[in-house]
Structure formats: structure tokens, C-alpha cells
Write an enzyme that holds these catalytic residues in place. Structure first.
Site, PDB file in Angstrom:
ATOM      1  N   ASP A  30      -7.058   4.039   4.730  1.00  0.00           N
ATOM      2  CA  ASP A  30      -7.129   4.124   6.190  1.00  0.00           C
ATOM      3  C   ASP A  30      -8.220   3.199   6.722  1.00  0.00           C
ATOM      4  O   ASP A  30      -9.250   3.003   6.069  1.00  0.00           O
ATOM      5  CB  ASP A  30      -7.406   5.585   6.594  1.00  0.00           C
ATOM      6  CG  ASP A  30      -7.054   5.856   8.050  1.00  0.00           C
ATOM      7  OD1 ASP A  30      -6.487   4.958   8.710  1.00  0.00           O
ATOM      8  OD2 ASP A  30      -7.352   6.961   8.524  1.00  0.00           O
ATOM      9  N   HIS A  47      -4.359  -5.385   7.716  1.00  0.00           N
ATOM     10  CA  HIS A  47      -3.417  -5.006   6.654  1.00  0.00           C
ATOM     11  C   HIS A  47      -3.453  -6.033   5.508  1.00  0.00           C
ATOM     12  O   HIS A  47      -3.371  -5.667   4.339  1.00  0.00           O
ATOM     13  CB  HIS A  47      -1.994  -4.890   7.213  1.00  0.00           C
ATOM     14  CG  HIS A  47      -1.854  -3.781   8.227  1.00  0.00           C
ATOM     15  ND1 HIS A  47      -2.424  -2.539   8.059  1.00  0.00           N
ATOM     16  CD2 HIS A  47      -1.220  -3.736   9.436  1.00  0.00           C
ATOM     17  CE1 HIS A  47      -2.131  -1.774   9.104  1.00  0.00           C
ATOM     18  NE2 HIS A  47      -1.416  -2.472   9.954  1.00  0.00           N
ATOM     19  N   LEU A 141      -1.428   2.001 -16.856  1.00  0.00           N
ATOM     20  CA  LEU A 141      -1.641   2.674 -15.574  1.00  0.00           C
ATOM     21  C   LEU A 141      -0.283   2.882 -14.925  1.00  0.00           C
ATOM     22  O   LEU A 141       0.552   1.972 -14.935  1.00  0.00           O
ATOM     23  CB  LEU A 141      -2.493   1.780 -14.644  1.00  0.00           C
ATOM     24  CG  LEU A 141      -2.596   2.222 -13.177  1.00  0.00           C
ATOM     25  CD1 LEU A 141      -3.512   3.438 -13.048  1.00  0.00           C
ATOM     26  CD2 LEU A 141      -3.122   1.095 -12.290  1.00  0.00           C
TER      27      LEU A 141
HETATM   28  C1  FPP Z   1      -3.985   2.530   7.578  1.00  0.00           C
HETATM   29  O1  FPP Z   1      -4.708   1.714   8.450  1.00  0.00           O
HETATM   30  C2  FPP Z   1      -3.207   1.752   6.632  1.00  0.00           C
HETATM   31  C3  FPP Z   1      -1.854   1.624   6.676  1.00  0.00           C
HETATM   32  C4  FPP Z   1      -1.017   2.262   7.702  1.00  0.00           C
HETATM   33  C5  FPP Z   1      -1.096   0.817   5.726  1.00  0.00           C
HETATM   34  C6  FPP Z   1      -1.723   0.555   4.398  1.00  0.00           C
HETATM   35  C7  FPP Z   1      -1.096  -0.682   3.873  1.00  0.00           C
HETATM   36  C8  FPP Z   1      -1.713  -1.627   3.149  1.00  0.00           C
HETATM   37  C9  FPP Z   1      -3.091  -1.511   2.658  1.00  0.00           C
HETATM   38  C10 FPP Z   1      -1.015  -2.896   2.796  1.00  0.00           C
HETATM   39  C11 FPP Z   1       0.288  -2.793   2.039  1.00  0.00           C
HETATM   40  C12 FPP Z   1       0.230  -1.969   0.791  1.00  0.00           C
HETATM   41  C13 FPP Z   1       0.551  -2.398  -0.458  1.00  0.00           C
HETATM   42  C14 FPP Z   1       0.660  -1.389  -1.573  1.00  0.00           C
HETATM   43  C15 FPP Z   1       0.781  -3.792  -0.784  1.00  0.00           C
HETATM   44  P1  FPP Z   1      -4.472   1.869  10.008  1.00  0.00           P
HETATM   45  O2  FPP Z   1      -3.611   0.755  10.454  1.00  0.00           O
HETATM   46  O3  FPP Z   1      -3.962   3.231  10.330  1.00  0.00           O
HETATM   47  O4  FPP Z   1      -5.955   1.691  10.507  1.00  0.00           O
HETATM   48  P2  FPP Z   1      -6.649   2.333  11.781  1.00  0.00           P
HETATM   49  O5  FPP Z   1      -6.607   3.833  11.607  1.00  0.00           O
HETATM   50  O6  FPP Z   1      -8.034   1.785  11.723  1.00  0.00           O
HETATM   51  O7  FPP Z   1      -5.870   1.861  12.977  1.00  0.00           O
END
Ligand code: FPP
Length: 252
Positions: A30, A47, A141
Site C-alpha cells: 500500500d 505503481h 519460493l
Molecule cells: C496500493 O497503492 C497498491 C496497489 C493498488 C497495487 C499494487 C501493485 C503493484 C505494486 C504493481 C504490480 C504488481 C506486481 C506483482 C507486478 P495505492 O494505489 O492504493 O496507494 P495509495 O493508498 O497511496 O493511493
């Protein structure tokens, strides 16, 4: 992906018996959006940086001999984000699978996907299936990527499966217990997580592994996901090792 050969929590456990390494770490990644906002960048930049943190975390899990790593990459609620962001996220995932598959395989990583993958484009579904098939015999893993995943939906689907078995006469109600029900979940024979880690200071499970987390240690860190490093991963393992786990039993 270069795995450094330094002393890990598991090595320490072997030498002084004091550290306990979790077998399964599950992470709610997050803070990508806040990381980007703090830099005046579009959310997709957060991201993208998050993908680098995913790479670092896989390396850290291998190095520290954690056998199972689950990453919450796309929740069922994430479909409600603007179409452009959904497309950015699925694009990153597609590129990650394509660009990393050979290296994951070479490093002995088995990839598994949980969640409602049927909602993704057919080509992404095919890439995921190919990655799972290619890596299925790897043992270093197991990397479980939760995609279009929601725990309540997962439990309802398992209840439907149990009822279908009972209705068909293949399952006796009395023999349905926690273990047999657990096997009907998308996590099947995957061991329950020992640690659920969430970054960015939020302290919620957000519909992640609700059944499986019954006895998990919850670890929260203020670090935003794109800033997450091996040191933060090691700190979470150390926090786990400090906690006394009793599974509801009274102290002896
Ligand atoms: C939360 O941050 C994160 C996500 C919704 C997506 C997580 C995805 C990745 C790390 C990239 C793709 C994954 C892989 C396995 C290649 P948020 O956007 O909710 O952040 P915020 O709460 O600060 O707005």
C-alpha cells in the site's frame, strides 16, 4: 536477480536457536499513490516504483529462506478505480510476468495466482497460466500473486463448492471441518500466512486472506510500498521472531 549470500534470520536460528523464520509472509502493498503524489508524479509512477519493490521483496524472501510469499497486487475493489489506472496496473502486471518469468524460473520461484482471474483479458490470463505451468516444479519460493482477489467472495465460492458436493452426495455435512473447508478456498493446500504485513501506515486487512489470517501476526509499517527494501522485510521477520505465538493456548 542476485541473491546475496549474507547471514539471514534462518542462519541465526540455526546457530543460536533464538530466531523463528516465518514460513509464509503475506503483504498488502500500500502507498503507491501517496508516494507518487509526494513527488508530484502521476499515480502510475508510484505503481512502477512499486514493481521495483516487488522485485526487491522476492529477492529478500529467497535470501531469508521464507518459503511462501503472497502479494496483494490487485483487489476485487480495485476494479472500481478509473479505467486508466486499472489499465496501468494490468499493463504493469503483464510486463512483469513477461520480463521476469525466465529469471523467476532460474531462481527456483514457483508462481501461483489466486483470485478471480477470469475478469482479466484473455491474453493476460494465458500469460498467467503459462507462468504457472513453467514454474510449477520450482521449490525455492512459492510466490502467490493475489489478483482480483477478495476474501469474502473467496469464502462464498468455497461455501457454494461445499454445498454442491453435499447436494451431489459426495460430501457428508458432518465431515466438513475447518481443514476440509480450507482446502476449498483458492489457497487450497497453501499454508496459512504466519505474518501479514501492510505498508503505508494503514492498519486494516481490507478483505485480504480473512480465513487464512486467523493466527497470523499482523505487522504494520509506515513505509510506503515503493520505498520498501530488504531491510524493511528483515525488520518484519525480526518483529515476528520477537512475538510469542500461542495459537490461543494459555501460557505454560
Ligand atoms: C496500493 O497503492 C497498491 C496497489 C493498488 C497495487 C499494487 C501493485 C503493484 C505494486 C504493481 C504490480 C504488481 C506486481 C506483482 C507486478 P495505492 O494505489 O492504493 O496507494 P495509495 O493508498 O497511496 O493511493
Amino acid at each position: 536477480m542476485v541473491i546475496a549470500q549474507t547471514q539471514t534470520a534462518a542462519d541465526l536460528a540455526q546457530t543460536d536457536g533464538s530466531a523463528s523464520v516465518p514460513s509464509h509472509v503475506a503483504i498488502i502493498m500500500d502507498g503507491n499513490g501517496r508516494w507518487a503524489k509526494a513527488r508530484g508524479l502521476p499515480r502510475v509512477a508510484g505503481h512502477r516504483a512499486g514493481v521495483q519493490a516487488v522485485r526487491r521483496t522476492i529477492e529478500a524472501a529467497i535470501k531469508h529462506h521464507v518459503g511462501w510469499l503472497t502479494l496483494y497486487a490487485f483487489s476485487s475493489e480495485n476494479w472500481r478505480r478509473p479505467a486508466a489506472e486499472v489499465s496501468d496496473l494490468t499493463g504493469l502486471l503483464r510486463r512483469f510476468i513477461k520480463s521476469e518469468l525466465a529469471e523467476l524460473d532460474a531462481n527456483g520461484v514457483r508462481l501461483m495466482v489466486i483470485g478471480d482471474r477470469g475478469r482479466f483479458d484473455a491474453d493476460l490470463q494465458a500469460e498467467l497460466a503459462r507462468a504457472e505451468a513453467t514454474t510449477r516444479n520450482n521449490t525455492n519460493l512459492t510466490l502467490i500473486v493475489a489478483l482480483s482477489y477478495g476474501a469474502r467472495a473467496e469464502i462464498v465460492t468455497a461455501v457454494q463448492a461445499a454445498l454442491a458436493e453435499i447436494t451431489a452426495g459426495r460430501l457428508d455435512i458432518a465431515s466438513l471441518d475447518e481443514a476440509s473447508f480450507g482446502r476449498l478456498l483458492s489457497t487450497g493446500d497453501i499454508p496459512d500466512p504466519d505474518v501479514i504485513l501492510r505498508t503505508s501506515g494503514e492498519q486494516r486487512l481490507s478483505n485480504f486472506l480473512l480465513w487464512q489470517s486467523a493466527y497470523a501476526e499482523l505487522v504494520f509499517t509506515d513505509v510506503l510500498w515503493p520505498d520498501f527494501t530488504e531491510e524493511h522485510f528483515a525488520a518484519a521477520l525480526a518483529e515476528y521472531a520477537r512475538r510469542e505465538r500461542r495459537f490461543g493456548a494459555r501460557p505454560g
